[in-house]
Write a protein that holds these residues in place. Structure first.
Motif, PDB file in Angstrom:
ATOM      1  N   ILE A 107     -15.041 -19.707  -4.910  1.00 18.46           N
ATOM      2  CA  ILE A 107     -14.966 -19.394  -6.334  1.00 18.46           C
ATOM      3  C   ILE A 107     -15.507 -20.593  -7.113  1.00 18.46           C
ATOM      4  N   VAL A 108     -16.378 -20.349  -8.066  1.00 17.15           N
ATOM      5  CA  VAL A 108     -16.857 -21.423  -8.933  1.00 17.15           C
ATOM      6  C   VAL A 108     -16.605 -21.041 -10.388  1.00 17.15           C
ATOM      7  N   HIS A 109     -16.216 -22.022 -11.173  1.00 15.47           N
ATOM      8  CA  HIS A 109     -15.946 -21.854 -12.606  1.00 15.47           C
ATOM      9  C   HIS A 109     -17.017 -22.648 -13.342  1.00 15.47           C
ATOM     10  N   THR A 127     -16.306 -28.768  -5.371  1.00 19.27           N
ATOM     11  CA  THR A 127     -16.972 -27.470  -5.453  1.00 19.27           C
ATOM     12  C   THR A 127     -18.369 -27.445  -4.828  1.00 19.27           C
ATOM     13  N   PRO A 128     -19.276 -28.395  -5.134  1.00 20.83           N
ATOM     14  CA  PRO A 128     -20.606 -28.318  -4.503  1.00 20.83           C
ATOM     15  C   PRO A 128     -20.553 -28.433  -2.981  1.00 20.83           C
ATOM     16  N   LEU A 129     -19.642 -29.273  -2.464  1.00 22.25           N
ATOM     17  CA  LEU A 129     -19.515 -29.428  -1.020  1.00 22.25           C
ATOM     18  C   LEU A 129     -19.058 -28.132  -0.369  1.00 22.25           C
ATOM     19  N   VAL A 130     -18.033 -27.504  -0.963  1.00 18.48           N
ATOM     20  CA  VAL A 130     -17.493 -26.273  -0.395  1.00 18.48           C
ATOM     21  C   VAL A 130     -18.492 -25.130  -0.540  1.00 18.48           C
ATOM     22  N   GLN A 131     -19.127 -25.050  -1.710  1.00 18.36           N
ATOM     23  CA  GLN A 131     -20.076 -23.962  -1.955  1.00 18.36           C
ATOM     24  C   GLN A 131     -21.213 -23.974  -0.935  1.00 18.36           C
ATOM     25  N   ALA A 151     -23.176 -33.416 -15.809  1.00 14.01           N
ATOM     26  CA  ALA A 151     -22.341 -32.816 -14.765  1.00 14.01           C
ATOM     27  C   ALA A 151     -23.199 -32.115 -13.731  1.00 14.01           C
ATOM     28  N   ALA A 152     -22.687 -32.034 -12.509  1.00 12.92           N
ATOM     29  CA  ALA A 152     -23.362 -31.263 -11.472  1.00 12.92           C
ATOM     30  C   ALA A 152     -23.489 -29.810 -11.926  1.00 12.92           C
ATOM     31  N   ALA A 153     -24.568 -29.165 -11.513  1.00 11.77           N
ATOM     32  CA  ALA A 153     -24.828 -27.781 -11.905  1.00 11.77           C
ATOM     33  C   ALA A 153     -25.275 -26.989 -10.682  1.00 11.77           C
ATOM     34  N   LEU A 154     -25.088 -25.671 -10.744  1.00 12.76           N
ATOM     35  CA  LEU A 154     -25.474 -24.781  -9.661  1.00 12.76           C
ATOM     36  C   LEU A 154     -26.506 -23.775 -10.169  1.00 12.76           C
ATOM     37  N   PRO A 155     -27.553 -23.510  -9.388  1.00 15.34           N
ATOM     38  CA  PRO A 155     -28.514 -22.474  -9.777  1.00 15.34           C
ATOM     39  C   PRO A 155     -27.851 -21.101  -9.785  1.00 15.34           C
ATOM     40  N   VAL A 268     -20.390 -36.442 -14.276  1.00 19.35           N
ATOM     41  CA  VAL A 268     -19.327 -35.755 -13.552  1.00 19.35           C
ATOM     42  C   VAL A 268     -19.926 -35.297 -12.231  1.00 19.35           C
ATOM     43  N   THR A 269     -19.431 -35.852 -11.150  1.00 18.34           N
ATOM     44  CA  THR A 269     -20.038 -35.617  -9.839  1.00 18.34           C
ATOM     45  C   THR A 269     -18.963 -35.348  -8.804  1.00 18.34           C
ATOM     46  N   GLY A 270     -19.375 -35.132  -7.565  1.00 16.49           N
ATOM     47  CA  GLY A 270     -18.438 -34.759  -6.519  1.00 16.49           C
ATOM     48  C   GLY A 270     -17.619 -35.920  -5.998  1.00 16.49           C
ATOM     49  N   CYS A 271     -16.499 -35.576  -5.361  1.00 21.59           N
ATOM     50  CA  CYS A 271     -15.616 -36.599  -4.791  1.00 21.59           C
ATOM     51  C   CYS A 271     -16.265 -37.350  -3.638  1.00 21.59           C
ATOM     52  N   ASP A 272     -17.323 -36.782  -3.058  1.00 25.37           N
ATOM     53  CA  ASP A 272     -18.050 -37.500  -2.023  1.00 25.37           C
ATOM     54  C   ASP A 272     -18.766 -38.716  -2.596  1.00 25.37           C
ATOM     55  N   VAL A 273     -18.944 -38.755  -3.907  1.00 27.03           N
ATOM     56  CA  VAL A 273     -19.540 -39.902  -4.598  1.00 27.03           C
ATOM     57  C   VAL A 273     -18.460 -40.774  -5.225  1.00 27.03           C
ATOM     58  N   THR A 274     -17.578 -40.167  -5.996  1.00 23.79           N
ATOM     59  CA  THR A 274     -16.591 -40.946  -6.755  1.00 23.79           C
ATOM     60  C   THR A 274     -15.571 -41.640  -5.870  1.00 23.79           C
ATOM     61  N   HIS A 275     -15.294 -41.096  -4.684  1.00 19.85           N
ATOM     62  CA  HIS A 275     -14.263 -41.652  -3.810  1.00 19.85           C
ATOM     63  C   HIS A 275     -14.834 -42.275  -2.541  1.00 19.85           C
ATOM     64  N   ASP A 276     -16.144 -42.473  -2.496  1.00 20.76           N
ATOM     65  CA  ASP A 276     -16.784 -43.044  -1.314  1.00 20.76           C
ATOM     66  C   ASP A 276     -16.502 -44.546  -1.224  1.00 20.76           C
ATOM     67  N   LEU A 277     -16.007 -45.002  -0.079  1.00 18.48           N
ATOM     68  CA  LEU A 277     -15.596 -46.397   0.064  1.00 18.48           C
ATOM     69  C   LEU A 277     -16.746 -47.367  -0.141  1.00 18.48           C
TER      70      LEU A 277
END
Length: 356
Positions: A107-109, A127-131, A151-155, A268-277
């Motif tokens: 599901i995407v909002h 969301t982008p990772l799961v999608q 913010a990240a966007a989806l086609p 606004v980006t994914g947690c793979d970026v914001t939380h990457d060590l």
């Protein structure tokens, strides 16, 4: 239509449902109005306590769920084997998604499309990772969700089904700061000088802290969640003009969402970026400010349990704490009241209990 969309899921499917400001509330309401639509579903979600309150009483008895955070309303479902709490940090969940998660439906909002792209607006998270790993993508297109250029966007052509439905995004109201929160914020502010990079959680202490930093210069913001006070700090001129606030989520008041719509600057980006060590370690003078329910004399922090019951989850705090420890000039700060309850009980204990 929303009703047709809500009825389009099949028993046995794994369905990802985003949380924070990305919660597809209109779909959840449609499911609660007719619980049979969720028969046999397995819902994987990133709902956050204090932002996405929920329990499973409004779903079909055969529906099950998995989430990153425990909430009091889920205890009965957990005891019945219908809710599974994943004891993972946000960075841990990123790896979990990459290695173990392949949903039938994501599901995407999203905001109203522009030039064939739908902005995820204030909530990107996972969301982008799961999608990218899902067999089918279903979109709720919400005119009330702010479209943010950064913010990240989806086609749009990624969507297998979509419905346009207006509903207010989930918000967060911090309330007035207490004397304790203000005092704690003052202690933290003394540790944050010009040129620091800041991460904070949500709550009265971070809100009060940002209000004390308007006279700083050259600050940078890199966080999981940012709220109204972060935008005020940015507008005050305290933020380095060569940088932009970076987070995986913005969540706050309706006025915040109105101001964010079309606002250039915040990323606004994914947690793979914001939380990457590695990314966190490269941030200069990184100050990670997070809270806890208790700390012990070993320096260990309990963020998850109270009175023997799981009440929350680790969230991004462990990731940011690690990043701050290895950042050049960095500092991990755990901020909490010294006591709680009546009669007062100390939050500073010889060692953590609760079976941790």
């Amino acid at each position: 239509t929303l009703a047709r969309l809500a009825s389009s899921f099949e028993p046995g499917q794994l369905v990802y449902v985003p949380g924070s400001a990305g919660e597809p509330s209109a779909l959840l309401d449609a499911w609660r109005a007719d619980p049979g639509r969720t028969a046999g579903l397995h819902l994987l979600n990133s709902f956050v306590p204090g932002i996405n309150p929920w329990d499973m009483t409004g779903l079909d008895p055969t529906a099950i769920a998995t989430g990153l955070f425990m909430q009091p309303g889920l205890r009965a479902a957990q005891a019945a084997g219908r809710f599974r709490h994943l004891p993972l940090s946000y960075a841990g969940f990123v790896r979990h998604v990459a290695e173990r998660v392949a949903p039938d439906v994501c599901i995407v909002h999203v905001a109203v499309p522009q030039d064939g792209l739908c902005s995820l607006g204030p909530a990107v998270e996972f969301t982008p990772l799961v999608q990218a790993r899902s067999r089918r993508t279903v979109a709720l297109v919400n005119p009330m969700l702010p479209a943010m250029p950064g913010a990240a966007a989806l086609p749009c052509d990624l969507f297998d089904a979509a419905v346009e439905v207006a509903f207010p995004p989930r918000g967060y109201v911090v309330g007035a700061a207490s004397a304790t929160a203000t005092a704690i914020a003052g202690h933290i502010a003394a540790l944050i000088g010009d040129g620091c990079t800041i991460q904070v959680g949500l709550g009265k202490v971070p809100d009060a802290l940002f209000g004390l930093l308007h006279d700083r210069r050259g600050l940078r913001l890199h966080s999981g969640m940012l709220a109204d006070s972060a935008l005020e700090l940015w507008m005050s001129g305290a933020i380095d003009p060569r940088s932009v606030p970076t987070s995986c989520v913005w969540v706050g008041s309706p006025a915040l969402y109105q101001r964010l719509h079309g606002l250039s600057g915040p990323v606004v980006t994914g947690c793979d970026v914001t939380h990457d060590l590695q990314a966190l370690a490269a941030l200069p003078r990184f100050r990670a400010v997070n809270s806890a329910l208790a700390v012990d004399l070993w320096g260990q922090a309990n963020l998850e349990t109270a009175d023997g019951q799981a009440v929350s989850g680790a969230g991004g705090a462990p990731d940011f704490a690690r990043g701050a420890r290895v950042s050049q000039g960095g500092l991990s700060i755990v901020a909490l009241p010294a006591s709680h309850g009546r009669p007062a009980q100390s939050r500073i204990v010889p060692r953590l209990d609760d079976g941790i």
